[in-house]
Design a protein around this motif. Structure first.
Motif, PDB file in Angstrom:
ATOM      1  N   GLU A 179       0.830  -1.204   0.000  1.00  0.00           N
ATOM      2  CA  GLU A 179       0.000   0.000   0.000  1.00  0.00           C
ATOM      3  C   GLU A 179       0.864   1.253   0.000  1.00  0.00           C
ATOM      4  O   GLU A 179       0.578   2.229  -0.689  1.00  0.00           O
ATOM      5  CB  GLU A 179      -0.925  -0.012   1.216  1.00  0.00           C
ATOM      6  N   TYR A 180       1.929   1.201   0.789  1.00  0.00           N
ATOM      7  CA  TYR A 180       2.873   2.314   0.839  1.00  0.00           C
ATOM      8  C   TYR A 180       4.270   1.790   0.523  1.00  0.00           C
ATOM      9  O   TYR A 180       4.652   0.717   0.992  1.00  0.00           O
ATOM     10  CB  TYR A 180       2.870   2.968   2.226  1.00  0.00           C
ATOM     11  N   ILE A 181       4.997   2.520  -0.277  1.00  0.00           N
ATOM     12  CA  ILE A 181       6.378   2.137  -0.569  1.00  0.00           C
ATOM     13  C   ILE A 181       7.293   3.306  -0.244  1.00  0.00           C
ATOM     14  O   ILE A 181       6.908   4.465  -0.355  1.00  0.00           O
ATOM     15  CB  ILE A 181       6.569   1.696  -2.042  1.00  0.00           C
ATOM     16  N   GLU A 182       8.493   2.956   0.161  1.00  0.00           N
ATOM     17  CA  GLU A 182       9.496   3.965   0.491  1.00  0.00           C
ATOM     18  C   GLU A 182      10.794   3.579  -0.204  1.00  0.00           C
ATOM     19  O   GLU A 182      11.577   2.783   0.318  1.00  0.00           O
ATOM     20  CB  GLU A 182       9.707   4.046   2.000  1.00  0.00           C
ATOM     21  N   PRO A 183      11.035   4.099  -1.408  1.00  0.00           N
ATOM     22  CA  PRO A 183      12.249   3.745  -2.135  1.00  0.00           C
ATOM     23  C   PRO A 183      13.500   4.220  -1.409  1.00  0.00           C
ATOM     24  O   PRO A 183      13.491   5.266  -0.759  1.00  0.00           O
ATOM     25  CB  PRO A 183      12.087   4.454  -3.487  1.00  0.00           C
ATOM     26  N   ALA A 184      14.549   3.434  -1.512  1.00  0.00           N
ATOM     27  CA  ALA A 184      15.848   3.810  -0.948  1.00  0.00           C
ATOM     28  C   ALA A 184      16.738   4.322  -2.066  1.00  0.00           C
ATOM     29  O   ALA A 184      16.808   3.704  -3.145  1.00  0.00           O
ATOM     30  CB  ALA A 184      16.495   2.619  -0.261  1.00  0.00           C
ATOM     31  N   PHE A 185      17.415   5.433  -1.833  1.00  0.00           N
ATOM     32  CA  PHE A 185      18.274   6.049  -2.836  1.00  0.00           C
ATOM     33  C   PHE A 185      19.728   6.043  -2.360  1.00  0.00           C
ATOM     34  O   PHE A 185      20.002   6.229  -1.180  1.00  0.00           O
ATOM     35  CB  PHE A 185      17.834   7.486  -3.114  1.00  0.00           C
ATOM     36  N   TYR A 186      20.618   5.825  -3.317  1.00  0.00           N
ATOM     37  CA  TYR A 186      22.049   5.780  -3.021  1.00  0.00           C
ATOM     38  C   TYR A 186      22.796   6.551  -4.108  1.00  0.00           C
ATOM     39  O   TYR A 186      22.387   6.562  -5.270  1.00  0.00           O
ATOM     40  CB  TYR A 186      22.574   4.339  -2.997  1.00  0.00           C
ATOM     41  N   ASN A 187      23.914   7.173  -3.718  1.00  0.00           N
ATOM     42  CA  ASN A 187      24.711   7.942  -4.663  1.00  0.00           C
ATOM     43  C   ASN A 187      26.170   7.844  -4.242  1.00  0.00           C
ATOM     44  O   ASN A 187      26.489   7.837  -3.052  1.00  0.00           O
ATOM     45  CB  ASN A 187      24.243   9.401  -4.658  1.00  0.00           C
ATOM     46  N   GLY A 188      27.057   7.730  -5.229  1.00  0.00           N
ATOM     47  CA  GLY A 188      28.471   7.653  -4.909  1.00  0.00           C
ATOM     48  C   GLY A 188      29.333   7.944  -6.117  1.00  0.00           C
ATOM     49  O   GLY A 188      28.832   8.123  -7.233  1.00  0.00           O
ATOM     50  N   SER A 189      30.634   7.994  -5.885  1.00  0.00           N
ATOM     51  CA  SER A 189      31.593   8.240  -6.954  1.00  0.00           C
ATOM     52  C   SER A 189      32.111   6.921  -7.507  1.00  0.00           C
ATOM     53  O   SER A 189      32.124   5.903  -6.818  1.00  0.00           O
ATOM     54  CB  SER A 189      32.763   9.076  -6.426  1.00  0.00           C
TER      55      SER A 189
END
Length: 255
Positions: A179-189
């Motif tokens: 019903e609810y989703i919470e995407p996880a975000f990642y960023n790097g070099s």
């Protein structure tokens, strides 16, 4: 940056349909080459998991063609990427859920997507498909959104216990079935010579990080044929060890 890529997917030894989907798209821009990779692991009754995974793949493909050109090089590029990806997964969660309710079928999909642009990578993850980086050792870039990972984080289960837990495939969220989703975000070099991998959980259940590194480290993967051959080798090893799920892997070498 330039990129070498390889993709391999296999229905596995038990299922009759492959509900995994994968995407690799590359384009040349004023800011250099950009590469999008996506892996989705579909699940659902009446073999409809492939409908969910393919729909999410199609949404990311359209984003790459239509939206990314307006984002590349922007001062707030990272925020624009993550905001647009958040909209994709929210829209797809609503659309797939509505389709399931109309047809009386429970279906959904994980997603792990990685965009390579400039000297950075950008990742979104929902579920338990994963992104890795291989350089001097194996680095897991994403954290599973799963029952066993939550138990590990809470100190109620060890990683070794999680490997054999009957609930190891239970997800806390996935696109279309939550019903609810919470995407996880990642960023790097990133730097030249690194190997990145996206995979469905079927690829990594029965092989160790050490075995993956032995076949996928930057010192043994120097061209696309080697990348493909070693992806196939590990997939066949999965099947030999009786992995029950579909198996999908995408490899990227940064040049």
């Amino acid at each position: 940056m330039n990129y070498l890529t390889a993709v391999h997917t296999d229905v596995g030894i038990r299922k009759k349909t492959n509900q995994d989907s994968a995407l690799v798209m590359e384009a040349t821009t004023d800011k250099g080459n950009v590469l999008l990779t996506v892996v989705c692991d579909g699940m659902g009754g009446l073999a409809k998991g492939e409908v969910a995974s393919a729909a999410v793949i199609d949404a990311f493909s359209k984003w790459f063609e239509n939206d990314l050109p307006k984002i590349v090089g922007s001062p707030d590029m990272k925020d624009m990427i993550f905001r647009s990806w958040e909209k994709i997964v929210f829209d797809m969660n609503r659309n797939i859920s509505s389709f399931g309710k109309r047809t009386g079928i429970s279906l959904g999909t994980t997603v792990v997507a990685c965009l390579f642009a400039g000297n950075e990578y950008y990742i979104v993850n929902i579920g338990d498909s994963r992104a890795y980086c291989f350089s001097d050792r194996t680095y897991q870039l994403t954290k599973d959104q799963s029952y066993v990972q939550r138990e590990i984080d809470m100190g109620r289960m060890t990683p070794e216990e999680a490997e054999t837990c009957p609930k190891r495939n239970v997800l806390l969220q996935c696109i279309g079935a939550s019903e609810y989703i919470e995407p996880a975000f990642y960023n790097g070099s990133m730097v030249s010579g690194q190997i990145f991998m996206l995979c469905s959980d079927g690829f990594r259940h029965v092989i160790t990080d050490e075995e993956m590194y032995e076949r996928l480290n930057p010192f043994v993967l120097n061209n696309e044929q080697q990348m493909k051959d070693n992806a196939v080798y590990l997939t066949e090893l999965d099947k030999y060890r009786r992995e029950q799920d579909n198996i999908t892997v995408v490899l990227v070498r940064v040049e």
